[in-house]
Design a protein around this motif. Sequence first.
Motif, PDB file in Angstrom:
ATOM      1  N   THR A  28       0.826  -1.213   0.000  1.00  0.00           N
ATOM      2  CA  THR A  28       0.000   0.000   0.000  1.00  0.00           C
ATOM      3  C   THR A  28       0.856   1.256   0.000  1.00  0.00           C
ATOM      4  O   THR A  28       0.596   2.206  -0.744  1.00  0.00           O
ATOM      5  N   LEU A  34      -1.476   4.835  -7.234  1.00  0.00           N
ATOM      6  CA  LEU A  34      -2.660   5.387  -6.580  1.00  0.00           C
ATOM      7  C   LEU A  34      -2.486   6.878  -6.331  1.00  0.00           C
ATOM      8  O   LEU A  34      -3.412   7.668  -6.559  1.00  0.00           O
ATOM      9  N   ASN A  38      -4.537  10.190  -7.997  1.00  0.00           N
ATOM     10  CA  ASN A  38      -5.058  11.308  -7.209  1.00  0.00           C
ATOM     11  C   ASN A  38      -4.483  12.632  -7.685  1.00  0.00           C
ATOM     12  O   ASN A  38      -5.203  13.635  -7.775  1.00  0.00           O
ATOM     13  N   GLN A 185      -8.358   6.078   0.424  1.00  0.00           N
ATOM     14  CA  GLN A 185      -8.152   5.109  -0.654  1.00  0.00           C
ATOM     15  C   GLN A 185      -7.050   4.116  -0.298  1.00  0.00           C
ATOM     16  O   GLN A 185      -7.127   2.933  -0.663  1.00  0.00           O
ATOM     17  N   CYS A 186      -6.035   4.578   0.416  1.00  0.00           N
ATOM     18  CA  CYS A 186      -4.962   3.676   0.858  1.00  0.00           C
ATOM     19  C   CYS A 186      -5.512   2.613   1.799  1.00  0.00           C
ATOM     20  O   CYS A 186      -5.159   1.428   1.698  1.00  0.00           O
ATOM     21  N   LEU A 189      -7.496   0.163  -0.258  1.00  0.00           N
ATOM     22  CA  LEU A 189      -6.588  -0.724  -0.983  1.00  0.00           C
ATOM     23  C   LEU A 189      -6.029  -1.791  -0.051  1.00  0.00           C
ATOM     24  O   LEU A 189      -5.961  -2.979  -0.411  1.00  0.00           O
TER      25      LEU A 189
END
Length: 212
Positions: A28, A34, A38, A185-186, A189
């Motif tokens: 992650t 990711l 963003n 979001q992390c 994930l």
Amino acid sequence: MAWINKCRDWLLWLGLYLWVLSGTIILTINATWLYWLNAQFQHLGAIVNLSTGRLMTNYFQLLAYLNFPWVRSLKMRDFTDSTSALIHFADVKNLFMLDIVVFIITSVTTYLFFQQLKRRQQLWRFVLPMQTALWVPPIVAAIMAVNFDQFFVFFHRVLFRNADWLFDPLYDRIILVLPDTFFMQCFVLAIVIMEWTFAYYLSIGKRALQAL
């Protein structure tokens, strides 16, 4: 001697769970794709008058500091952090180093444990522990969904001994390009990775059970 074997088994299962958790954290943390998404869709670079490419350069410099023990000081091309921010990043780095050490150690113990179960034709033993573990990520996701801000604050209060993680955007512009949505979001994930891993080991156990 039976209690010694039982304690050893508990430690091996704990090592497996720690391996999944520490590996998930590593994946992650280093999911740069990711952050790039963003940066692109939230136009993060524009907030601090930087191009996306230049912003990513700074982000890679931050990750290099957090991931590599030989990078002793945080130096980003376009961000200068306050003393409290530097202390916080140093605390984060220490946690990352601990996570990497845990991952390396549990990678060895988990591999040996897996090979032991395979050799003894006991891979079916993954079924119950993985069925139980599968409930954990959805529970965490549900707690996050109720109020992510409170969850995020609680998370920091548990991990850090001070309030240095409360950045002032006037002095620490880096926080402007690390929005709460990215951290959310992390977490999502990480939950997906853990759930998939538990499901994968469950499938191994079920196949072994069917083969008996």
